[in-house]
Design a protein around this motif. Structure first.
Motif, mmCIF file in Angstrom:
data_model
loop_
_atom_site.group_PDB
_atom_site.id
_atom_site.type_symbol
_atom_site.label_atom_id
_atom_site.label_comp_id
_atom_site.label_asym_id
_atom_site.label_seq_id
_atom_site.Cartn_x
_atom_site.Cartn_y
_atom_site.Cartn_z
ATOM 1 N N LEU A 50 0.825 -1.204 0.000
ATOM 2 C CA LEU A 50 0.000 0.000 0.000
ATOM 3 C C LEU A 50 0.861 1.257 0.000
ATOM 4 N N ALA A 51 1.871 1.285 0.857
ATOM 5 C CA ALA A 51 2.731 2.475 0.964
ATOM 6 C C ALA A 51 3.491 2.747 -0.326
ATOM 7 N N ALA A 55 3.029 5.889 -2.835
ATOM 8 C CA ALA A 55 4.236 6.718 -2.982
ATOM 9 C C ALA A 55 4.551 6.943 -4.457
ATOM 10 N N TYR A 56 4.454 5.892 -5.244
ATOM 11 C CA TYR A 56 4.704 6.017 -6.685
ATOM 12 C C TYR A 56 3.787 7.079 -7.278
ATOM 13 N N ILE A 61 2.563 12.498 -9.434
ATOM 14 C CA ILE A 61 1.617 13.622 -9.443
ATOM 15 C C ILE A 61 2.347 14.930 -9.159
ATOM 16 N N MET A 62 3.219 14.934 -8.168
ATOM 17 C CA MET A 62 3.939 16.164 -7.819
ATOM 18 C C MET A 62 4.890 16.571 -8.942
ATOM 19 N N TYR A 118 -5.963 6.340 -8.128
ATOM 20 C CA TYR A 118 -4.894 5.674 -8.857
ATOM 21 C C TYR A 118 -4.285 4.435 -8.199
ATOM 22 N N CYS A 119 -4.186 4.396 -6.894
ATOM 23 C CA CYS A 119 -3.471 3.300 -6.225
ATOM 24 C C CYS A 119 -4.284 2.007 -6.268
ATOM 25 N N SER A 120 -3.808 1.048 -7.039
ATOM 26 C CA SER A 120 -4.534 -0.210 -7.198
ATOM 27 C C SER A 120 -4.560 -1.027 -5.903
#
Length: 136
Positions: A50-51, A55-56, A61-62, A118-120
C-alpha cells in the motif's frame, strides 16, 4: 474486448514460517513469520504494498504539477482485529515530504488522488475481491 492485466507470484516454503515469492518478472520477496525473522511478515508486506503504491503515485503527481519532491517518506500503521483472521480494521498512511514550493495542501491533494483514484492496492483493499482457492 479488454484483456485483464494479470500478475503472478509463486511462493515456495523455505522451512519454519519462511517463504520466498518470485514474481512473473523474476523478482523476489522474502516473507517471514518465523520466531527469528529475516524478512517481513505477510501483514507487513501488505502495508508495504500500500505504501509503495501510493508513494509512486504521489511522486509522479507532484512531478507533473511541477513541484518535484526532494525528500519523501511514508509511515504506515495498521491496527488489527483481536480475533481470527486478525484482519486490518484501520490503516493510517502518513505522507511526509519536502520540496521547493511544496505546500501541505498540494501534498494532501496528491495523496488523496492516489488513494481515491490511482493506487490499485488501496482500491483492492476497499473492494470485494473474488478469491478463488484451488488445491492441486
Amino acid at each position: 474486448m479488454t484483456v485483464p492485466h494479470k500478475k503472478t507470484l509463486n511462493v515456495t516454503w523455505l522451512g519454519e514460517q519462511r517463504y520466498v515469492g518470485v514474481s512473473g518478472s523474476g523478482h523476489q520477496i522474502l516473507i517471514d513469520n518465523s520466531p527469528v525473522k529475516v524478512g517481513v511478515s505477510p501483514m507487513e508486506a501488505l502495508l508495504a504494498a500500500l505504501a509503495t503504491c501510493t508513494a509512486y503515485d504521489v511522486v509522479e503527481i507532484m512531478k507533473k504539477r511541477r513541484t518535484p519532491l526532494t525528500a519523501y517518506r511514508i509511515e504506515v500503521e495498521g491496527e488489527r482485529a483481536d480475533t481470527d483472521p486478525k484482519r486490518y480494521t484501520t490503516i493510517t498512511v502518513r505522507h511526509i515530504a519536502s520540496g521547493e514550493g511544496l505546500t501541505g495542501e498540494a501534498l494532501s491533494k496528491a495523496a488523496h488522488l492516489s488513494h481515491e483514484k490511482y493506487c490499485s492496492v488501496a482500491a483492492s483493499l476497499n473492494s470485494e475481491i473474488v478469491l478463488e482457492t484451488r488445491v492441486e
